[in-house]
Write a protein that holds these residues in place. Sequence first.
Motif, PDB file in Angstrom:
ATOM      1  N   ALA A 171       0.830  -1.208   0.000  1.00 34.09           N
ATOM      2  CA  ALA A 171       0.000   0.000   0.000  1.00 34.09           C
ATOM      3  C   ALA A 171       0.861   1.252   0.000  1.00 34.09           C
ATOM      4  CB  ALA A 171      -0.927  -0.008   1.224  1.00 34.09           C
ATOM      5  N   PHE A 172       1.927   1.243   0.788  1.00 34.35           N
ATOM      6  CA  PHE A 172       2.806   2.412   0.846  1.00 34.35           C
ATOM      7  C   PHE A 172       3.557   2.587  -0.472  1.00 34.35           C
ATOM      8  CE2 PHE A 172       6.782   4.592   1.830  1.00 34.35           C
ATOM      9  CZ  PHE A 172       6.335   5.658   2.590  1.00 34.35           C
ATOM     10  N   GLN A 173       4.088   1.513  -1.009  1.00 28.22           N
ATOM     11  CA  GLN A 173       4.862   1.597  -2.249  1.00 28.22           C
ATOM     12  C   GLN A 173       3.989   2.089  -3.405  1.00 28.22           C
ATOM     13  OE1 GLN A 173       8.123   1.247  -2.463  1.00 28.22           O
ATOM     14  NE2 GLN A 173       8.268   0.757  -0.271  1.00 28.22           N
ATOM     15  N   ASN A 174       2.759   1.601  -3.483  1.00 32.89           N
ATOM     16  CA  ASN A 174       1.852   2.066  -4.540  1.00 32.89           C
ATOM     17  C   ASN A 174       1.499   3.537  -4.372  1.00 32.89           C
ATOM     18  OD1 ASN A 174       1.764  -0.433  -5.765  1.00 32.89           O
ATOM     19  ND2 ASN A 174      -0.100  -1.094  -4.707  1.00 32.89           N
ATOM     20  N   CYS A 175       1.247   3.928  -3.132  1.00 32.91           N
ATOM     21  CA  CYS A 175       0.902   5.325  -2.852  1.00 32.91           C
ATOM     22  C   CYS A 175       2.049   6.251  -3.234  1.00 32.91           C
ATOM     23  CB  CYS A 175       0.554   5.478  -1.369  1.00 32.91           C
ATOM     24  SG  CYS A 175       0.150   7.173  -0.878  1.00 32.91           S
ATOM     25  N   ILE A 176       3.272   5.884  -2.836  1.00 32.13           N
ATOM     26  CA  ILE A 176       4.452   6.698  -3.166  1.00 32.13           C
ATOM     27  C   ILE A 176       4.610   6.818  -4.678  1.00 32.13           C
ATOM     28  CG2 ILE A 176       6.978   6.600  -3.236  1.00 32.13           C
ATOM     29  CD1 ILE A 176       6.112   7.787  -0.694  1.00 32.13           C
ATOM     30  N   HIS A 177       4.430   5.719  -5.385  1.00 29.04           N
ATOM     31  CA  HIS A 177       4.601   5.708  -6.842  1.00 29.04           C
ATOM     32  C   HIS A 177       3.657   6.712  -7.511  1.00 29.04           C
ATOM     33  CE1 HIS A 177       5.236   4.178 -10.882  1.00 29.04           C
ATOM     34  NE2 HIS A 177       3.909   4.030 -11.019  1.00 29.04           N
TER      35      HIS A 177
ATOM     36  N   GLN B  18      12.160  22.877   4.946  1.00 28.24           N
ATOM     37  CA  GLN B  18      12.615  22.155   3.753  1.00 28.24           C
ATOM     38  C   GLN B  18      11.869  20.831   3.536  1.00 28.24           C
ATOM     39  OE1 GLN B  18      16.911  21.830   3.785  1.00 28.24           O
ATOM     40  NE2 GLN B  18      17.202  24.039   3.909  1.00 28.24           N
ATOM     41  N   TRP B  19      10.553  20.908   3.642  1.00 22.62           N
ATOM     42  CA  TRP B  19       9.731  19.762   3.267  1.00 22.62           C
ATOM     43  C   TRP B  19       9.525  19.823   1.752  1.00 22.62           C
ATOM     44  CZ3 TRP B  19       8.013  15.656   6.106  1.00 22.62           C
ATOM     45  CH2 TRP B  19       8.178  15.731   7.487  1.00 22.62           C
ATOM     46  N   GLU B  20      10.250  18.991   1.037  1.00 19.05           N
ATOM     47  CA  GLU B  20      10.176  18.985  -0.414  1.00 19.05           C
ATOM     48  C   GLU B  20       9.044  18.076  -0.885  1.00 19.05           C
ATOM     49  OE1 GLU B  20      11.848  21.125  -1.909  1.00 19.05           O
ATOM     50  OE2 GLU B  20      13.305  21.661  -0.359  1.00 19.05           O
ATOM     51  N   CYS B  21       8.854  18.035  -2.186  1.00 16.86           N
ATOM     52  CA  CYS B  21       7.732  17.297  -2.760  1.00 16.86           C
ATOM     53  C   CYS B  21       7.792  15.807  -2.396  1.00 16.86           C
ATOM     54  CB  CYS B  21       7.730  17.464  -4.280  1.00 16.86           C
ATOM     55  SG  CYS B  21       6.278  16.746  -5.084  1.00 16.86           S
TER      56      CYS B  21
ATOM     57  N   ASP C 139       5.906  11.155   0.992  1.00 20.48           N
ATOM     58  CA  ASP C 139       6.205  10.164   2.022  1.00 20.48           C
ATOM     59  C   ASP C 139       5.307  10.360   3.241  1.00 20.48           C
ATOM     60  OD1 ASP C 139       8.599   8.103   2.741  1.00 20.48           O
ATOM     61  OD2 ASP C 139       8.006   9.218   4.531  1.00 20.48           O
ATOM     62  N   HIS C 140       5.127  11.630   3.637  1.00 16.99           N
ATOM     63  CA  HIS C 140       4.298  11.933   4.799  1.00 16.99           C
ATOM     64  C   HIS C 140       2.819  11.616   4.514  1.00 16.99           C
ATOM     65  CE1 HIS C 140       3.241  13.978   8.533  1.00 16.99           C
ATOM     66  NE2 HIS C 140       2.270  14.593   7.874  1.00 16.99           N
ATOM     67  N   TYR C 141       2.343  12.009   3.334  1.00 11.99           N
ATOM     68  CA  TYR C 141       0.948  11.726   2.977  1.00 11.99           C
ATOM     69  C   TYR C 141       0.685  10.228   2.924  1.00 11.99           C
ATOM     70  CZ  TYR C 141      -3.076  10.964  -0.030  1.00 11.99           C
ATOM     71  OH  TYR C 141      -4.263  10.507  -0.550  1.00 11.99           O
ATOM     72  N   CYS C 142       1.590   9.484   2.301  1.00 15.30           N
ATOM     73  CA  CYS C 142       1.398   8.046   2.148  1.00 15.30           C
ATOM     74  C   CYS C 142       1.510   7.318   3.481  1.00 15.30           C
ATOM     75  CB  CYS C 142       2.405   7.486   1.146  1.00 15.30           C
ATOM     76  SG  CYS C 142       2.090   8.014  -0.564  1.00 15.30           S
ATOM     77  N   MET C 143       2.309   7.852   4.392  1.00 13.37           N
ATOM     78  CA  MET C 143       2.393   7.249   5.724  1.00 13.37           C
ATOM     79  C   MET C 143       1.012   7.239   6.377  1.00 13.37           C
ATOM     80  SD  MET C 143       4.587   8.547   9.045  1.00 13.37           S
ATOM     81  CE  MET C 143       3.582  10.029   9.239  1.00 13.37           C
ATOM     82  N   TRP C 144       0.338   8.375   6.351  1.00 13.83           N
ATOM     83  CA  TRP C 144      -0.983   8.443   6.984  1.00 13.83           C
ATOM     84  C   TRP C 144      -2.040   7.667   6.202  1.00 13.83           C
ATOM     85  CZ3 TRP C 144      -1.294   9.277  11.769  1.00 13.83           C
ATOM     86  CH2 TRP C 144      -0.367  10.114  12.409  1.00 13.83           C
ATOM     87  N   HIS C 145      -1.867   7.599   4.897  1.00 17.50           N
ATOM     88  CA  HIS C 145      -2.768   6.772   4.095  1.00 17.50           C
ATOM     89  C   HIS C 145      -2.665   5.311   4.531  1.00 17.50           C
ATOM     90  CE1 HIS C 145      -4.746   4.888   0.680  1.00 17.50           C
ATOM     91  NE2 HIS C 145      -3.644   4.188   0.458  1.00 17.50           N
ATOM     92  N   VAL C 146      -1.455   4.815   4.717  1.00 12.53           N
ATOM     93  CA  VAL C 146      -1.249   3.421   5.121  1.00 12.53           C
ATOM     94  C   VAL C 146      -1.723   3.198   6.551  1.00 12.53           C
ATOM     95  CG1 VAL C 146       0.508   1.655   5.551  1.00 12.53           C
ATOM     96  CG2 VAL C 146       0.620   3.057   3.488  1.00 12.53           C
ATOM     97  N   VAL C 147      -1.511   4.181   7.430  1.00 12.43           N
ATOM     98  CA  VAL C 147      -2.002   4.056   8.810  1.00 12.43           C
ATOM     99  C   VAL C 147      -3.517   3.844   8.813  1.00 12.43           C
ATOM    100  CG1 VAL C 147      -2.398   5.332  10.959  1.00 12.43           C
ATOM    101  CG2 VAL C 147      -0.137   5.325   9.927  1.00 12.43           C
ATOM    102  N   LYS C 148      -4.224   4.624   8.001  1.00 14.13           N
ATOM    103  CA  LYS C 148      -5.690   4.475   7.925  1.00 14.13           C
ATOM    104  C   LYS C 148      -6.078   3.118   7.369  1.00 14.13           C
ATOM    105  CE  LYS C 148      -6.546   9.439   7.424  1.00 14.13           C
ATOM    106  NZ  LYS C 148      -7.022  10.522   6.511  1.00 14.13           N
ATOM    107  N   VAL C 149      -5.314   2.632   6.393  1.00 12.08           N
ATOM    108  CA  VAL C 149      -5.587   1.305   5.822  1.00 12.08           C
ATOM    109  C   VAL C 149      -5.414   0.226   6.880  1.00 12.08           C
ATOM    110  CG1 VAL C 149      -4.774  -0.424   4.170  1.00 12.08           C
ATOM    111  CG2 VAL C 149      -5.006   1.963   3.460  1.00 12.08           C
ATOM    112  N   PHE C 150      -4.329   0.326   7.645  1.00 11.00           N
ATOM    113  CA  PHE C 150      -4.062  -0.664   8.690  1.00 11.00           C
ATOM    114  C   PHE C 150      -5.147  -0.605   9.766  1.00 11.00           C
ATOM    115  CE2 PHE C 150       0.275  -2.661   8.541  1.00 11.00           C
ATOM    116  CZ  PHE C 150       0.494  -2.393   7.195  1.00 11.00           C
TER     117      PHE C 150
END
Length: 309
Positions: A38-44, A72-75, A80-91
Amino acid sequence: MSEKLKFICLPVQKIFTLCIFFVLIGEVVCSYGDRSIAFQNCIHWCEIRNCSNSTRLSDFEANRPWYLTILQWECLDECDHYCMWHVVKVFQYNGQAIPQFHGKWPFYRFCGIQEPASMLFSLLNGFVHYYMWQKFRKSVPNCPFSSIWNIQALLSINAWFWSAVFHTRDVPLTEKLDYFCAFSVVLYSFYSLIVRTCSNLKPGLPFFIAVPFLSYFVYHIYYLSYIQFDYGYNLKANILIGLLNSCGWLIWCYKHHHKRYVWKCAVSVLAVNFLLMLELCDFPPWKFMIDAHALWHLGTIPVPLLWYR
């Protein structure tokens, strides 16, 4: 060594042994969160949609809040931060335990600060050191070892400052500065123990004692910076020196127990070692704000109130 001294040192030895055991286990087990599909797909897809060309990067920078720009939060970091929370919600939706990402728990970000609680507690630690250092200088301005304790205070304040910076923004540079400055305090504490124990040293001898300590500190930084950033080696170095330092101070306290202030030194040393148990009780952060590491930083705040006295 007498039975009493063995009794004093044994709890400290057990604590550090447990530290080695549990932390090394933590090093072997990789973070499941960032390795999940889920994280790898989200990051991609996030990188393709937001970071794949100059136009999209310009849009990202134009809409980025000023505090994220300063930190210095780059794109790619935002993905990475968005996908982390996406995966947390999935779990959570699937009833699974909260995973770690890149070796760290997920925390609610506040104005770009990655770990607000640990950052705040680090700043409070530094403030307490500064406050007690100023009080110490006024109370005993001409004590025999004033230069030793003044340097230790400055190193402690510096270490807690970089700890706060690291918990604000975790990047390779801030991580190294946090590790190096923390190690400087551990190593210097052992040096101060030797100088304090050999209170009848001839003038200039503390300088020669400092040479091997300084040489090893330079080697430590060189090895981690230019050869290999080895977490295991850094951990072992801190634990070994910390163990020697703790046992040494407890033995010194036992030998000078008749002095009315010595109990404060013993309690300070024991408190730090027992607080290390929080590092072993690793658990997902409460309300995604406070974890065991943050509690460890919180627990060390009052220790300087005793140590400087």
